[in-house]
Design a protein around this motif. Structure first.
Motif, PDB file in Angstrom:
ATOM      1  N   VAL A 164       0.830  -1.205   0.000  1.00  0.00           N
ATOM      2  CA  VAL A 164       0.000   0.000   0.000  1.00  0.00           C
ATOM      3  C   VAL A 164       0.864   1.255   0.000  1.00  0.00           C
ATOM      4  CG1 VAL A 164      -1.606   1.354   1.396  1.00  0.00           C
ATOM      5  CG2 VAL A 164      -2.023  -1.079   1.034  1.00  0.00           C
ATOM      6  N   ARG A 165       1.869   1.299   0.856  1.00  0.00           N
ATOM      7  CA  ARG A 165       2.721   2.492   0.939  1.00  0.00           C
ATOM      8  C   ARG A 165       3.555   2.671  -0.331  1.00  0.00           C
ATOM      9  NH1 ARG A 165       1.105   1.009   5.603  1.00  0.00           N
ATOM     10  NH2 ARG A 165       1.030   2.398   7.411  1.00  0.00           N
ATOM     11  N   LEU A 167       2.728   1.598  -3.288  1.00  0.00           N
ATOM     12  CA  LEU A 167       1.825   1.962  -4.378  1.00  0.00           C
ATOM     13  C   LEU A 167       1.509   3.452  -4.359  1.00  0.00           C
ATOM     14  CD1 LEU A 167      -0.011   1.112  -6.714  1.00  0.00           C
ATOM     15  CD2 LEU A 167      -1.818   0.657  -5.024  1.00  0.00           C
ATOM     16  N   ILE A 168       1.201   3.972  -3.184  1.00  0.00           N
ATOM     17  CA  ILE A 168       0.878   5.404  -3.077  1.00  0.00           C
ATOM     18  C   ILE A 168       2.068   6.249  -3.514  1.00  0.00           C
ATOM     19  CG2 ILE A 168       0.346   7.253  -1.458  1.00  0.00           C
ATOM     20  CD1 ILE A 168      -1.234   5.174   0.175  1.00  0.00           C
ATOM     21  N   ALA A 169       3.247   5.916  -3.011  1.00  0.00           N
ATOM     22  CA  ALA A 169       4.433   6.710  -3.333  1.00  0.00           C
ATOM     23  C   ALA A 169       4.848   6.531  -4.792  1.00  0.00           C
ATOM     24  CB  ALA A 169       5.582   6.312  -2.411  1.00  0.00           C
ATOM     25  N   ASP A 170       4.718   5.318  -5.317  1.00  0.00           N
ATOM     26  CA  ASP A 170       5.151   5.084  -6.694  1.00  0.00           C
ATOM     27  C   ASP A 170       4.199   5.686  -7.712  1.00  0.00           C
ATOM     28  OD1 ASP A 170       7.372   3.835  -5.789  1.00  0.00           O
ATOM     29  OD2 ASP A 170       6.728   1.787  -6.236  1.00  0.00           O
ATOM     30  N   ILE A 171       2.941   5.881  -7.353  1.00  0.00           N
ATOM     31  CA  ILE A 171       2.042   6.628  -8.236  1.00  0.00           C
ATOM     32  C   ILE A 171       2.555   8.058  -8.398  1.00  0.00           C
ATOM     33  CG2 ILE A 171      -0.260   7.650  -8.370  1.00  0.00           C
ATOM     34  CD1 ILE A 171      -1.364   5.049  -7.205  1.00  0.00           C
ATOM     35  N   ALA A 172       2.970   8.666  -7.285  1.00  0.00           N
ATOM     36  CA  ALA A 172       3.566  10.001  -7.364  1.00  0.00           C
ATOM     37  C   ALA A 172       4.847   9.978  -8.195  1.00  0.00           C
ATOM     38  CB  ALA A 172       3.849  10.530  -5.960  1.00  0.00           C
ATOM     39  N   ALA A 218       9.329   6.796   1.058  1.00  0.00           N
ATOM     40  CA  ALA A 218       8.629   5.530   1.277  1.00  0.00           C
ATOM     41  C   ALA A 218       9.584   4.355   1.253  1.00  0.00           C
ATOM     42  CB  ALA A 218       7.538   5.351   0.218  1.00  0.00           C
ATOM     43  N   PHE A 225       5.739   7.546   5.688  1.00  0.00           N
ATOM     44  CA  PHE A 225       5.584   6.195   5.132  1.00  0.00           C
ATOM     45  C   PHE A 225       6.284   5.141   5.984  1.00  0.00           C
ATOM     46  CE2 PHE A 225       5.603   9.229   1.568  1.00  0.00           C
ATOM     47  CZ  PHE A 225       4.405   8.916   0.950  1.00  0.00           C
TER      48      PHE A 225
END
Length: 506
Positions: A164-165, A167-172, A218, A225
Motif C-alpha cells: 500500500v505504501r 503503491l501510493i508513493a510510486d504513483i507520485a 517511502a 511512510f
C-alpha cells in the motif's frame, strides 16, 4: 564495445542467477546445489565489478554503457554495484545453510536475485525511463521476497502494508517521471536532467520534485511512510539482511540521481531534511523500548535511514553515500548474527547489574565523552581536509554529539581504565577514518550543480531531540510519567490490531 560487454555482464549476473534458480530448483540438482550455483553467479558479477574499479576510479569521470541513455557505470554506479552484488552473494551463501530443507528455499533464491538485479539496474541506469523501470521492478521484487512465508498472518500483514505504501508513493513517482518524459518528448539521460527541468515553470519544477521525493521517503521507511518496515519481521533472517542492507538505501540513490530536479529548490530540501530528522527521533525512541533483538534492528535501520535522508537534505550527498555503504555492511552483519545477539542478550540478562559509578566518575565520563569526539573530529578535519562549509561543519558537530552520547553511555555504564582507553582509541581511529573517507567520497561524488541545501542550523532540532531522549533514557526514575506516556504510545503504534473473528461482532 568492450565497455558495453562489461556493463552488460555485471548487470545481467543476478538476472541469470534468478532464471537459473527458477528453472533448476525442482530438477535433480536439488535446492542446495541450485542455491550454491546462483550465489556463485552473483559472486562472479561482483568480481568483474571489482576488477573494473581501478579503470573507473583512475580515469576521468565518464559514462560507459549501452546506447546513448541506457546503462552506464560511473564512480557512484560502480561503488553501489559492488555493494549490491557483494552483499547479495554473501547473504545468499549464508542462506544456503539457514534455509536448508525449507520448502521456500528456491523462492528465496529466485526473488533475492530479482531484487539484486533490479537494484544493480537502478544504480547503473543512464536514463530516466531505465531508472523508473528498475525502481518499480525493485519494489515488486521486494513484495515477492516478503511473501516468502505467505501462510503466516504477520507476513501477509507486512506484504499488505508495504504494498500500500509503495503503491501510493510510486504513483507520485510515475507522475513525476511521466511529466519529465512528456516535457522532453522522449527518454532523458540522467546527466541532462538539469537542461530539461530548467525550462519548466517553477510550479511544475516544484511539483515534479515533490513527486520524486515521496517514493524516496517511502522506500527508506521515512515519515509519513514509516509504518511498513516493522511488519516485515516475519520474513526469514536472510530476507531481513538483504532488505535492510540494500532496499532501504534506495531513497538516497533516487535523491542523488535526480539531484538536478530536486536539489535546486531549498524548500524541497528542507522538507527532505525535516522528514529525515523527525524519523531519526521517532525511530530512536522506538528502538529504546523494543524488547526483541530484530525489532531493535528494524528501528535502528529506520533511524539510520533518517540520518542518511537528513544529510541528503543538507546537500551532503557524499556523506549520505558513505553512510549508506557503512550501514549496509554493518547492518547485514548484525542481521545475519541476530541469533548470536539473542543468545548474548539472554546471558547478559542473568548477569548481576553493574554498580553505578560515583558522582566524580560520572563527571569525568561526561567530560571525556564531550571532549574526545570534538577534538578527534576537529583534528582529523584540520589535518586531512581543511576546507569546510557550513553544512559540513554542522554535520561534523552533529556526529561529534552523537558519538559523545554513545561514548558517555559506555563510560557511565562501565567506568574502568580499560573502557576509557578503548573508547578514546576507537573514537580517534573512527574520526580519522570518517573524515578521510568522506573527503575521498566527496571528490568522486560531487554533484555537477549548485545545491540549495537546507540551512545547517536546522541540525539543532534533531540534536536537541536526541539529547532529550538520552536524558530520558538515563533518568527514567525522575521522568517516569513522561517516559511511561512515550512507552505506551510507542508500543501502541507498532502493535497489529487483531482482526475480528468470523461470526463474532466487532
Amino acid at each position: 564495445m568492450t565497455d558495453e560487454l562489461v556493463v552488460l555482464a555485471i548487470t545481467m549476473t543476478p538476472w541469470i542467477a534468478a532464471c537459473f534458480s527458477a528453472l533448476a530448483g525442482r530438477s535433480r540438482l536439488g535446492a542446495d546445489t541450485t542455491a550454491r550455483v546462483a550465489a556463485a553467479i552473483v559472486a562472479c558479477g561482483f568480481l568483474v565489478a571489482v576488477a573494473l574499479s581501478p579503470l573507473v576510479m583512475a580515469s576521468e569521470p565518464r559514462n560507459m554503457g549501452i546506447g546513448a541513455s541506457g546503462l552506464r557505470i560511473d564512480a557512484l554506479g560502480l561503488i553501489l554495484t559492488m555493494l549490491a552484488l557483494g552483499l547479495g552473494a554473501l547473504i545468499q551463501t549464508f542462506a544456503i545453510r539457514y534455509l536448508r530443507g525449507d520448502v521456500r528455499q528456491i523462492w528465496f533464491v529466485t526473488t533475492a536475485n530479482l531484487l539484486t538485479g533490479s537494484t544493480v539496474l537502478m544504480v547503473c541506469a543512464g536514463s530516466v525511463a531505465v531508472f523508473a523501470v528498475a525502481w518499480i521492478a525493485a519494489g515488486g521484487a521486494l513484495i515477492l521476497l516478503l511473501a516468502t512465508y505467505w501462510p503466516l498472518a504477520q507476513a501477509r500483514a507486512g506484504v499488505r502494508r508495504t504494498a500500500v505504501r509503495f503503491l501510493i508513493a510510486d504513483i507520485a513517482f510515475l507522475a513525476g517521471v511521466s511529466t519529465l518524459l512528456i516535457v522532453a518528448r522522449g527518454d532523458i539521460p540522467l546527466d541532462r536532467l538539469g537542461d530539461i527541468t530548467s525550462a519548466m515553470p517553477l510550479p511544475a519544477q516544484l511539483g515534479v520534485a515533490a513527486a520524486l521525493v515521496a517514493p524516496a521517503l517511502a522506500r527508506s521507511s521515512q515519515i509519513p511512510f514509516q509504518g511498513w518496515l516493522p511488519y516485515t519481521l516475519a520474513a526469514p533472517t536472510p530476507v531481513s539482511a538483504l532488505m535492510h542492507a540494500g532496499v532501504v538505501n534506495a531513497g538516497a540513490i533516487l535523491l542523488i540521481r535526480f539531484t538536478p530536479v530536486i536539489a535546486t529548490h531549498q524548500l524541497i530540501m528542507i522538507a527532505i531534511f525535516l522528514a529525515g530528522a523527525s524519523t531519526l527521533i521517532y525511530a530512536s525512541t522506538m528502538r529504546l523500548i523494543r524488547p526483541d533483538v530484530k525489532g531493535r534492528l528494524v528501528f535502528s535501520t529506520t533511524a539510520q535511514m533518517g540520518f542518511m535522508i537528513m544529510t541528503c537534505g543538507l546537500g551532503l550527498f557524499a556523506a549520505a553515500i558513505f553512510h549508506l555503504i557503512a550501514h549496509s555492511l554493518f547492518k547485514s552483519a548484525l542481521f545475519l548474527g541476530a541469533g548470536m545477539g539473542v543468545r548474548q542478550r539472554a546471558v547478559d540478562r542473568d548477569l548481576p547489574a553493574a554498580p553505578s559509578p560515583s558522582r566524580w566518575a560520572t563527571v569525568v565520563a561526561v567530560g571525556l565523552a564531550v571532549i574526545v569526539p570534538l577534538v578527534a573530529l576537529a583534528g582529523a578535519k584540520l589535518v586531512f581536509s581543511p576546507t569546510l562549509t557550513a553544512a559540513g561543519l554542522g554535520l561534523l558537530a552533529f556526529v561529534a554529539m552523537t558519538a559523545g552520547v554513545a561514548l558517555g553511555s559506555a563510560f557511565t555504564t562501565n567506568f574502568t581504565t580499560r573502557t576509557i582507553a578503548a573508547g578514546v582509541a576507537a573514537t580517534v581511529v573512527l574520526a580519522v577514518g570518517y573524515v578521510t573517507f568522506l573527503d575521498a567520497f566527496a571528490e568522486i561524488l560531487e554533484p555537477p550543480i549548485a545545491v540549495a541545501g537546507a540551512p545547517a542550523w536546522l541540525l539543532v532540532l534533531p540534536a536537541a531531540g536526541l539529547l532529550m531522549l538520552w536524558v530520558l533514557a538515563r533518568n527514567s526514575r525522575h521522568l517516569s510519567p513522561l517516559g511511561d506516556a512515550i512507552y505506551a504510545r510507542s508500543v501502541a503504534s507498532t502493535q497489529r490490531t487483531p482482526s475480528p473473528m468470523k461470526g463474532v461482532p466487532s
